[in-house]
Each structure stands twice: as C-alpha cells, then as structure tokens.
Design a protein around this motif. Structure first.
Motif, PDB file in Angstrom:
ATOM      1  N   PRO A 138       0.874  -1.433   0.075  1.00 34.48           N
ATOM      2  CA  PRO A 138      -0.092  -0.018   0.002  1.00 34.48           C
ATOM      3  C   PRO A 138       0.837   1.196  -0.017  1.00 34.48           C
ATOM      4  O   PRO A 138       1.927   1.323   0.708  1.00 34.48           O
ATOM      5  CB  PRO A 138      -0.766  -0.201   1.177  1.00 34.48           C
ATOM      6  N   GLY A 139       0.269   2.266  -0.777  1.00 35.99           N
ATOM      7  CA  GLY A 139       1.188   3.700  -0.827  1.00 35.99           C
ATOM      8  C   GLY A 139       2.195   3.589  -1.915  1.00 35.99           C
ATOM      9  O   GLY A 139       2.451   4.606  -2.326  1.00 35.99           O
ATOM     10  N   GLN A 140       2.343   2.496  -2.554  1.00 33.96           N
ATOM     11  CA  GLN A 140       3.435   2.532  -3.550  1.00 33.96           C
ATOM     12  C   GLN A 140       2.952   3.010  -5.017  1.00 33.96           C
ATOM     13  O   GLN A 140       1.475   3.332  -5.059  1.00 33.96           O
ATOM     14  CB  GLN A 140       4.155   1.390  -3.889  1.00 33.96           C
ATOM     15  N   GLU A 165      -0.976   4.059  -4.465  1.00 35.69           N
ATOM     16  CA  GLU A 165      -1.545   5.372  -4.321  1.00 35.69           C
ATOM     17  C   GLU A 165      -1.454   6.239  -5.740  1.00 35.69           C
ATOM     18  O   GLU A 165      -2.342   6.960  -5.928  1.00 35.69           O
ATOM     19  CB  GLU A 165      -0.318   6.241  -3.574  1.00 35.69           C
TER      20      GLU A 165
END
Length: 326
Positions: A138-140, A165
């Motif tokens: 998550p967030g990549q 993201e």
C-alpha cells in the motif's frame, strides 16, 4: 461422443467435429457457455507452440466459463451443475476439461457467462505480477504498460484495490487513454511520445514508479528503466512490442532495478494452484462486490472464431472479445 470446436488448421482455425474430452481423476468436464480470446490464441492459431501445447488440430481457447457436467474421482470442491470459470486449453468448444486447480467458482450471484469467461487469465496473471512477484505494498506507485488490454485493465484495478497510491496506465491511442480512469488509473502515459519516461517522472515527483508491469518490452525497455525509481521493480509479463532489443546494462545497474520475468507456460498446476488460492484470498471480496470487471468489446458465435481472431489481430478492440460456445 463428438462436439463442435475451433481447431488449428493452416494459418488459422476451422470449425469441426472433434471427440468430446473425458475428465481425468483431477479434472472437471464443463459444458462451455462462453470463451474469451487472449493474445496467445493468435500465436497458436498461426501454428506456433504455447509452452508444450499447440500444433495442427489443437482446440484453442485458454479461458472459458460453463457448467460442470462431470468430475474426476479426486475432485471434491466441484460437482455437476456448478457454475465455474476455467483456464487451460480447449475453451473454444462446446465442452472443455480443466484441472480442478485451474478452476474458479463464479463469484457472487449475478455474474453472467460472458463476464465470467474474461476473468480467469487476467486475475491470475495480474495478481501474480503485482503481488506475488512485484511485491506491491500500500502507498506505492505502479505503471502498467499496455494498459488498454484485458489483463492491463485488470492490473490497474488490482493495483488500486491492493492500495497503490499512484496507478499510471499507458496507451498510444488518445481515445483509449481517456477510458483508463474507469479502471483504476490515476494518470496516463503516451508511450508513442519521444522520451515518454518524463511523463512518469512528472507524475511521481521526479522519482519514477516503484513497480512497472510491462506487457510491451521490446525497444522501449531502456525508457521503461528510466521511468522506474532507483531500487524499483519491473515485471516482464508480455512482449507485445518485441522479443529482443538493446538493453542498457549500465542504466539497469545505476538504477538498481529488479527485472523479473514471468510466464505461465513453465508453471506446473501445483504452482497455478498457489496463485489461485492467493487470488481468492486477496480479490474474491472485490469480485463479489463487482469492483473488478472487464469491458466486453464484442461477442461472436463459436462459428465466427476465425473472425474473432482476425479482429483481435487488428487491435481495434478495447477490453475482451468473447465467443458464445452454445
């Protein structure tokens, strides 16, 4: 017993009567309702091998959906009457056989046969590329090259579902780029532009993406490395732009990129089972909620299998081409 099927002949396929397959101990026999085309079908139709399969008389079709008619002695999950979606070989036919480890139950209660036929290959291919090999967290940020294909569209949706993201998708066609946001893209890239990696750098604050899912390869590979952040990953899923090209080893080293090749042609059914279980673990809730879908560009009868292949080769479709098998 015989059935109607689309089998390799000459430089394409013809429709003929062939023996109905018999399930082995680990197989399910299905009455096929629909089958979906994939790029590999083009090569097999031309007479080329796909892994260990292919050649004259081969019944084409890597994915299909249907109703279970009979199961082998070792099959416990499925029974006659179950609605399933399968991968393997032989889907362009009235009946098909698949190892139980290549079979999914239809998710939810409202999924139609046409939609179900499009899912098996895309789900396994993209979950394997993004999560099992690409190690997406998550967030990549993710770039899907060749994003307007069926597997590409699914890849962007899975990336978004798994918490990416930034999700960038590429297409050389403006009309297709406009539609990518419908399938999870937060931005688009035109890979026909010179120095297109600058578009990716602009979208990622100059760093490049954490992960590239590359279905193009070929001469754009060095530009792909420029679009990948230092320490990032490229997963080589497809070679639509070419099998060979100049590779800048110094650029690869400078950016410390992990370059990972994947294919299902050299995987055992046990390895496929591991991937299938991961797909069900991570994606089944989203599938049942209707959050992972693929557009169907056109539907043709089984008798028009050669026309369907010709239309895929023309690359004028967006999403999937489906055959009605009954």
């Amino acid at each position: 017993m015989f059935m109607k099927a689309a089998a390799q002949h000459g430089a394409g396929v013809d429709i003929r009567e062939v023996p109905r397959p018999t399930p082995g101990p680990n197989d399910v026999l299905t009455r096929n309702h629909t089958a979906a085309l994939n790029r590999a079908d083009l090569g097999m139709a031309a007479g080329h091998a796909h892994g260990a399969a292919g050649g004259a008389g081969t019944v084409l079709g890597l994915e299909w959906a249907g109703e279970v008619v009979e199961v082998g002695a070792n099959v416990t999950r499925y029974k006659p009457g179950d609605r399933v979606m399968c991968s393997g070989l032989g889907g362009f036919a009235e009946y098909g056989v698949a190892d139980q480890r290549r079979v999914f139950p239809l998710p939810g209660g409202n999924l139609g046969w046409r939609e179900a036929a499009t899912l098996s290959v895309a789900l396994r291919t993209m979950h394997d590329a993004l999560v099992l090999n690409g190690h997406l967290t998550p967030g990549q940020s993710v770039l899907v090259l060749g994003a307007s294909s069926g597997v590409g569209l699914m890849g962007m949706q899975i990336a978004q579902h798994m918490g990416a993201e930034v999700v960038l998708g590429s297409s050389t066609t403006p009309e297709r780029r406009k539609r990518l946001s419908e399938f999870g893209a937060t931005g688009t890239v035109d890979t026909s532009a010179e120095g297109w990696s600058a578009q990716v750098l602009d979208a990622t604050g100059g760093a490049g993406v954490d992960l590239v899912i590359d279905m193009l390869s070929g001469p754009g590979t060095n530009e792909t490395m420029r679009a990948t952040r230092i320490g990032g990953r490229i997963v080589n899923v497809g070679r639509l732009a070419g099998m060979r090209a100049e590779f800048d080893f110094d650029l690869h080293a400078l950016r410390r990129i992990q370059y990972i090749g994947v294919t299902f042609r050299t995987r055992s059914v046990d390895e496929v089972e591991v991937i299938s279980k991961a797909v069900e673990r991570d994606l089944w809730g989203a599938l049942e909620a209707g959050k992972l879908t693929l557009p169907i560009d056109r539907v043709l009868p089984l008798d028009k299998a050669q026309q369907a292949l010709d239309e895929m080769a023309a690359n004028a479709h967006f999403g999937k081409i489906v055959l009605e098998c009954q």
